[in-house]
Design a protein around this motif. Structure first.
Motif, PDB file in Angstrom:
ATOM      1  N   THR A 102       0.861  -1.181   0.000  1.00  0.00           N
ATOM      2  CA  THR A 102       0.000   0.000   0.000  1.00  0.00           C
ATOM      3  C   THR A 102       0.893   1.225   0.000  1.00  0.00           C
TER       4      THR A 102
ATOM      5  N   SER B 256      -1.336   9.709   4.548  1.00  0.00           N
ATOM      6  CA  SER B 256      -1.686   9.595   5.959  1.00  0.00           C
ATOM      7  C   SER B 256      -3.168   9.911   6.180  1.00  0.00           C
TER       8      SER B 256
ATOM      9  N   TRP C 249      -5.789   8.096   5.193  1.00  0.00           N
ATOM     10  CA  TRP C 249      -6.704   7.390   4.288  1.00  0.00           C
ATOM     11  C   TRP C 249      -7.085   6.051   4.895  1.00  0.00           C
ATOM     12  N   GLU C 250      -8.298   5.600   4.603  1.00  0.00           N
ATOM     13  CA  GLU C 250      -8.766   4.293   5.087  1.00  0.00           C
ATOM     14  C   GLU C 250      -8.932   3.331   3.917  1.00  0.00           C
ATOM     15  N   LEU C 251      -8.625   2.044   4.169  1.00  0.00           N
ATOM     16  CA  LEU C 251      -8.693   0.999   3.155  1.00  0.00           C
ATOM     17  C   LEU C 251      -9.591  -0.138   3.628  1.00  0.00           C
ATOM     18  N   THR C 252     -10.518  -0.561   2.763  1.00  0.00           N
ATOM     19  CA  THR C 252     -11.338  -1.747   3.006  1.00  0.00           C
ATOM     20  C   THR C 252     -11.330  -2.573   1.731  1.00  0.00           C
TER      21      THR C 252
ATOM     22  N   GLY D 204     -11.574  -4.445   6.841  1.00  0.00           N
ATOM     23  CA  GLY D 204     -11.079  -3.095   7.033  1.00  0.00           C
ATOM     24  C   GLY D 204      -9.649  -3.160   7.516  1.00  0.00           C
ATOM     25  N   ASP D 205      -8.786  -2.338   6.948  1.00  0.00           N
ATOM     26  CA  ASP D 205      -7.384  -2.282   7.305  1.00  0.00           C
ATOM     27  C   ASP D 205      -6.732  -3.672   7.248  1.00  0.00           C
TER      28      ASP D 205
ATOM     29  N   LYS E 177      -4.094  -6.660   6.723  1.00  0.00           N
ATOM     30  CA  LYS E 177      -2.670  -6.714   7.052  1.00  0.00           C
ATOM     31  C   LYS E 177      -1.859  -7.200   5.863  1.00  0.00           C
TER      32      LYS E 177
ATOM     33  N   VAL F 187      -2.828   0.506  -4.113  1.00  0.00           N
ATOM     34  CA  VAL F 187      -2.938  -0.752  -3.388  1.00  0.00           C
ATOM     35  C   VAL F 187      -2.642  -1.872  -4.371  1.00  0.00           C
TER      36      VAL F 187
END
Length: 192
Positions: free
Chosen positions: A24, A28, A30-33, A42-43, A45, A78
């Motif tokens: 990724t 700073s 930003w959210e990822l699903t 969500g988030d 690993k 991503v």
């Protein structure tokens, strides 16, 4: 912003697909699903294996990558590795990119197009409402963003037939770039 990729198989037996988040590069905050046909994570690993529900030929399945910039400008990327559960070495990477920020205005393509038949088997026809004044570049991409064909339409023609018989079944994007650099994209489906 939701970004999608469709997955297809020609197998009549159900196959088991797994995926991993390989990298990724997100600004700073930003959210990822990531959602597959079995779950939304969500988030997720990095390098953790996630398994999808089995699917076979004829089943509709996809990935949905949601990038939420939370009002912050920037470009986020991503990369996923998608593979047969027992064959990670032959997996394929899918890259999702989102540009968030001030919107620039770009000229609308100067030529309208009609793409048919859709879905198609052996060929697609592209009809321009008026003959282009200069050469138009036509590219075919798969949903991984890999270029499959590149055809130039000369200014004397307002219709072109493109052979798609060698393409695998699935969804593709046609991209038209006219003489002014304006971009127009159409989606079509290749079926047996």
């Amino acid at each position: 912003k939701d970004l999608y990729i469709d997955l297809f198989t020609e197998s009549t037996d159900a196959i088991n697909v797994s995926w991993k988040l390989k990298s990724t590069d997100l600004p700073s905050g930003w959210e990822l699903t990531i959602c597959d046909n079995a779950q939304c994570i969500g988030d997720p690993k990095l390098d953790t294996e996630y398994g999808m529900a089995p699917f076979k030929n004829g089943d509709e399945t996809f990935f949905k990558v949601t990038l939420d910039p939370k009002g912050k400008d920037g470009t986020g990327a991503v990369t996923l590795l998608i593979y047969d559960k027992d064959d990670e070495a032959n997996g394929k990477e899918a890259v999702f990119i989102l540009n968030a920020g001030p919107v620039s205005v770009r000229e609308v393509p100067s030529v309208d197009v009609n793409v048919y038949p859709n879905p198609a088997r052996d060929h697609i026809k592209i009809n321009f409402s008026s003959t282009p004044k200069k050469e138009v570049n036509i590219k075919v991409f798969n949903l991984l963003g890999q270029e499959q064909k590149n055809v130039a339409l000369s200014q004397e023609k307002n219709e072109i037939k493109i052979d798609i018989s060698l393409l695998k079944n699935g969804n593709y994007l046609l991209q038209f770039i006219d003489e002014k650099g304006a971009l127009n994209t159409h989606r079509f489906t290749k079926r047996m």
